[in-house]
Motif scaffolding. Sequence first.
Motif, PDB file in Angstrom:
ATOM      1  N   MET A 278     -12.137  16.869  -4.570  1.00 15.60           N
ATOM      2  CA  MET A 278     -11.036  16.836  -5.527  1.00 15.60           C
ATOM      3  C   MET A 278      -9.973  17.881  -5.172  1.00 15.60           C
ATOM      4  N   ARG A 279     -10.422  19.067  -4.744  1.00 20.62           N
ATOM      5  CA  ARG A 279      -9.459  20.110  -4.358  1.00 20.62           C
ATOM      6  C   ARG A 279      -8.637  19.677  -3.152  1.00 20.62           C
ATOM      7  N   LEU A 280      -9.236  18.895  -2.261  1.00 23.62           N
ATOM      8  CA  LEU A 280      -8.535  18.468  -1.048  1.00 23.62           C
ATOM      9  C   LEU A 280      -7.615  17.278  -1.291  1.00 23.62           C
ATOM     10  N   PHE A 281      -8.054  16.288  -2.045  1.00 19.75           N
ATOM     11  CA  PHE A 281      -7.395  14.985  -2.036  1.00 19.75           C
ATOM     12  C   PHE A 281      -6.750  14.560  -3.347  1.00 19.75           C
ATOM     13  N   LEU A 282      -7.254  15.030  -4.502  1.00 20.23           N
ATOM     14  CA  LEU A 282      -6.804  14.456  -5.777  1.00 20.23           C
ATOM     15  C   LEU A 282      -5.391  14.898  -6.131  1.00 20.23           C
ATOM     16  N   LYS A 283      -4.578  13.939  -6.557  1.00 14.22           N
ATOM     17  CA  LYS A 283      -3.259  14.223  -7.119  1.00 14.22           C
ATOM     18  C   LYS A 283      -3.273  13.718  -8.563  1.00 14.22           C
ATOM     19  N   PRO A 284      -3.518  14.614  -9.530  1.00 17.18           N
ATOM     20  CA  PRO A 284      -3.709  14.164 -10.912  1.00 17.18           C
ATOM     21  C   PRO A 284      -2.454  13.510 -11.476  1.00 17.18           C
ATOM     22  N   PRO A 285      -2.571  12.330 -12.077  1.00 18.60           N
ATOM     23  CA  PRO A 285      -1.397  11.678 -12.671  1.00 18.60           C
ATOM     24  C   PRO A 285      -0.974  12.372 -13.954  1.00 18.60           C
ATOM     25  N   ASN A 286       0.249  12.100 -14.402  1.00 14.37           N
ATOM     26  CA  ASN A 286       0.778  12.722 -15.617  1.00 14.37           C
ATOM     27  C   ASN A 286      -0.053  12.384 -16.844  1.00 14.37           C
ATOM     28  N   SER A 287      -0.678  11.208 -16.841  1.00 16.17           N
ATOM     29  CA  SER A 287      -1.449  10.790 -18.015  1.00 16.17           C
ATOM     30  C   SER A 287      -2.621  11.723 -18.302  1.00 16.17           C
ATOM     31  N   MET A 288      -3.143  12.400 -17.286  1.00 16.39           N
ATOM     32  CA  MET A 288      -4.294  13.285 -17.493  1.00 16.39           C
ATOM     33  C   MET A 288      -3.959  14.506 -18.344  1.00 16.39           C
TER      34      MET A 288
ATOM     35  N   ILE B  90       0.841  -1.202   0.000  1.00 20.30           N
ATOM     36  CA  ILE B  90       0.000   0.000   0.000  1.00 20.30           C
ATOM     37  C   ILE B  90       0.874   1.248   0.000  1.00 20.30           C
ATOM     38  N   GLN B  91       1.939   1.236   0.801  1.00 29.49           N
ATOM     39  CA  GLN B  91       2.844   2.390   0.815  1.00 29.49           C
ATOM     40  C   GLN B  91       3.483   2.599  -0.548  1.00 29.49           C
ATOM     41  N   GLU B  92       3.821   1.531  -1.234  1.00 30.84           N
ATOM     42  CA  GLU B  92       4.401   1.657  -2.576  1.00 30.84           C
ATOM     43  C   GLU B  92       3.391   2.246  -3.554  1.00 30.84           C
ATOM     44  N   LEU B  93       2.139   1.812  -3.475  1.00 29.66           N
ATOM     45  CA  LEU B  93       1.111   2.360  -4.362  1.00 29.66           C
ATOM     46  C   LEU B  93       0.876   3.839  -4.088  1.00 29.66           C
ATOM     47  N   LEU B  94       0.891   4.230  -2.804  1.00 29.27           N
ATOM     48  CA  LEU B  94       0.733   5.650  -2.461  1.00 29.27           C
ATOM     49  C   LEU B  94       1.941   6.448  -2.932  1.00 29.27           C
ATOM     50  N   ASN B  95       3.125   5.870  -2.823  1.00 27.41           N
ATOM     51  CA  ASN B  95       4.323   6.561  -3.323  1.00 27.41           C
ATOM     52  C   ASN B  95       4.268   6.717  -4.843  1.00 27.41           C
ATOM     53  N   ASP B  96       3.726   5.716  -5.527  1.00 26.27           N
ATOM     54  CA  ASP B  96       3.578   5.815  -6.985  1.00 26.27           C
ATOM     55  C   ASP B  96       2.673   6.986  -7.355  1.00 26.27           C
ATOM     56  N   ILE B  97       1.613   7.186  -6.573  1.00 24.90           N
ATOM     57  CA  ILE B  97       0.708   8.310  -6.839  1.00 24.90           C
ATOM     58  C   ILE B  97       1.451   9.633  -6.668  1.00 24.90           C
ATOM     59  N   ASP B  98       2.244   9.748  -5.592  1.00 25.66           N
ATOM     60  CA  ASP B  98       2.986  10.992  -5.343  1.00 25.66           C
ATOM     61  C   ASP B  98       4.019  11.251  -6.437  1.00 25.66           C
ATOM     62  N   CYS B  99       4.741  10.197  -6.831  1.00 24.15           N
ATOM     63  CA  CYS B  99       5.801  10.374  -7.830  1.00 24.15           C
ATOM     64  C   CYS B  99       5.233  10.681  -9.216  1.00 24.15           C
ATOM     65  N   ASN B 100       4.033  10.194  -9.493  1.00 26.81           N
ATOM     66  CA  ASN B 100       3.441  10.353 -10.823  1.00 26.81           C
ATOM     67  C   ASN B 100       2.521  11.565 -10.904  1.00 26.81           C
ATOM     68  N   CYS B 101       2.522  12.404  -9.869  1.00 25.60           N
ATOM     69  CA  CYS B 101       1.613  13.555  -9.833  1.00 25.60           C
ATOM     70  C   CYS B 101       2.107  14.654 -10.768  1.00 25.60           C
TER      71      CYS B 101
ATOM     72  N   TYR C  60     -10.068   5.951  -6.722  1.00 18.50           N
ATOM     73  CA  TYR C  60      -8.951   5.003  -6.613  1.00 18.50           C
ATOM     74  C   TYR C  60      -7.967   5.449  -5.537  1.00 18.50           C
ATOM     75  N   GLN C  61      -7.617   6.738  -5.552  1.00 14.54           N
ATOM     76  CA  GLN C  61      -6.673   7.249  -4.562  1.00 14.54           C
ATOM     77  C   GLN C  61      -7.266   7.219  -3.158  1.00 14.54           C
ATOM     78  N   GLN C  62      -8.564   7.507  -3.041  1.00 18.82           N
ATOM     79  CA  GLN C  62      -9.206   7.478  -1.734  1.00 18.82           C
ATOM     80  C   GLN C  62      -9.275   6.063  -1.159  1.00 18.82           C
ATOM     81  N   VAL C  63      -9.455   5.073  -2.024  1.00 18.61           N
ATOM     82  CA  VAL C  63      -9.467   3.682  -1.553  1.00 18.61           C
ATOM     83  C   VAL C  63      -8.117   3.342  -0.915  1.00 18.61           C
TER      84      VAL C  63
END
Length: 739
Positions: A707-717, A454-465, A509-512
């Motif tokens: 979305m303003r509070l929690f979303l970290k948009p990935p590069n693909s967006m 789970i920590q790796e998946l959360l880190n992936d979100i941060d790195c890909n923001c 997905y990120q909230q899960v």
Amino acid sequence: MDHQPAIITEEEEATSALPRKEPPKIHRLDESVVNRIAAGEVIQRPISAVKELVENSLDAGSTSISVTVKDGGLKLIQVSDDGHGIRYEDLPILCERHTTSKLSAFEDLQTIKSMGFRGEALASMTYVGHVTVTTITGGQLHGYRVSYRDGVMEHQPRPCAAVKGTQIMIENLFYNMTARRKTLQNSADDYSKIVDLISRFSIHHTEVSFSCRKHGAARADVHSIATSSRLDAIRSVYGMAVARDVMEVAALDDDPSRSIFKMDGYISNSNYSAKKTVMVLFINDRLVECSALKRAIEVVYAATLPKASKPFIYMSIVLPPEHVDVNVHPTKKEVSLLNQESIIENIQTVVELKLRNCNTSRTFHTQTVYPSTSGTLGSNKNTQLSPSEDGSKSQKVPVRKMVRTDSQDPSGRLHAYLQVKPPRQPEGKADLTTVRSAVRQRRNPKESADLTSIQELLNDIDCNCHSGLLEVVRDCTYIGMADDVFALLQHGTRLYLANVVNLSKELMYQQVLHRFAHFNAIQLSEPAPLPELLMLALKEEDLDPECSENDDLKEKIAEMNTQLLKQNAEMLAEYFCVHIDQQGNLSKIPVILDQYTPDMDHVPDFVLCLGNDVDWEDEKSCFQTISAALGNFYAMHPPLLPNPSGDGLQCYKKGKNHVDIKNGNATNNLEDDTIMEDEYDHELLSEADTAWAQREWTIQHVLFPSMRLFLKPPNSMSTNGTFVQVASLEKLYKIFERC
């Protein structure tokens, strides 16, 4: 009495024939191994060495401390001070273990006031690096330089030219610990930690000048001068933006029955906004961490200020030395306090009172608002805004860069120009103010499950923001829905189309992942049988649903997936709050976003996705695919019923339309295009109206605030069409300027 002969079985005979395995012998570890192990605990990374050396310099009465770092501290750490220096007679045992000038008996720990006391720091550094010490004491004509390795001098101290104080240089840190050195190759990350450490020291020890720079750099990253004002020190290190928005706070308790302490410091007010909490805590002049105090103050900020910004906190707590146990952590970054709960509660109360008083008035940076041509003009067109209280004049904003918003209706302004009835607020929903407050105050759980995947998946979100899209998401203004999928957003002087389905899917997905194993539950009114749900989904995917040839195959697939989900029901319930009973019925689903319930029409597809798409063998892949399935299920897809406010209205006419076979167009029996009210299925039309109105209300008042509070948009967006810029005021201004 005759003795019977003992009967030995073949198995016992074979066992007795095997040689006995002796228990391993306990032996004493070699002293070099013991020292190396201890050194790895005390000096965990370069910042640990810098902290120990700076604290030694402070103990030496220094008024100026300079730190130089190369490659994040792995190649070079050099700390120079102007303290009292080290006596020549002490140099031979300077780097031996447990040699110190701070205490002589264990009882001295009860009243210890210095930051060093164990005599392990310098010794540990010599076991993992090459240490060179240059020092001079008062009254000496020259200084001495000596190198150390494994706790002992490599040569006799050599006379040399030196300035007042001590300079300690550590080269090739962790040269003999290959694994640790490889994990610390990111020098930029370690250097930023060292800069943050020196910044924290400099705002507390205002009587000392600090500097920190990279080796060879002309300019220091931290440069503070001795000052008598704590606020000036904060301004010098953290900048005007922080110093402008902090306020003084103090607490005191002298009741021996509860606690005895004194606290003073600075905390950020309601105007301060940041994405990360900064807490600088000193207890008896010792830089430490206290997660319980930090969490308690963050709770106060979350409950008091209606926005998701993180606070800046500086606190200095003074207690009787006998109430503090400083010997609880190898690197001394934590201490144990007597009556800790009472102290934290007292400080929390003071901070809350201070915040509530400051929240009654807030300062906003404004710009001139030009009156619209349709409105009533003021008495004077040239009226200027009065200067702010601090005397600074408002700067004139170029017309082409001015952000135009309607102060009377800051969100949902698009509806003012549409001649449609306003969407009804869904039944059972709270009023708008309550909903916004609940969404803004909602925080992700602080204690997520301690699983590496789970920590790796959360880190992936941060790195890909994507940093640019993150800024758009954080500060955008919702305008309205452009069609069934795209919403109009304004950010600064630009207008964007945003794909609501993609945004909500990624947010869910990120909230899960953030709420992993910390879900509340939605109880289904009636448990839904998995085989029936799976059959519904399989029939929807079938291109020819009328054909019954594949029914047996579908039933087998449904049965296999049911058994698979029942086998993994315990894991689904514990981690994702998806409850499946032994009979194969779905009874509960998780709450992923407050104030939002997913469209239950998509439950069959969700169950089929769990059965077909989840990789149950690999832990990380399993959690990722389940989270993605939940994200797709909870995404704000358009309702299955067509939108009655557009062309979809024709679908609600009673009877069937005639089809023109030649042209392939649908026609009706009416001579004109006039629509008779009685020709529509009003019950179905009302259901569609409610579904679409509820979706739009949820998008505006739940999705976008969350979305303003929690979303970290990935590069693909940035490339897949989720965000499309449709207008820019600067470019439009150039076009219309020519007209």
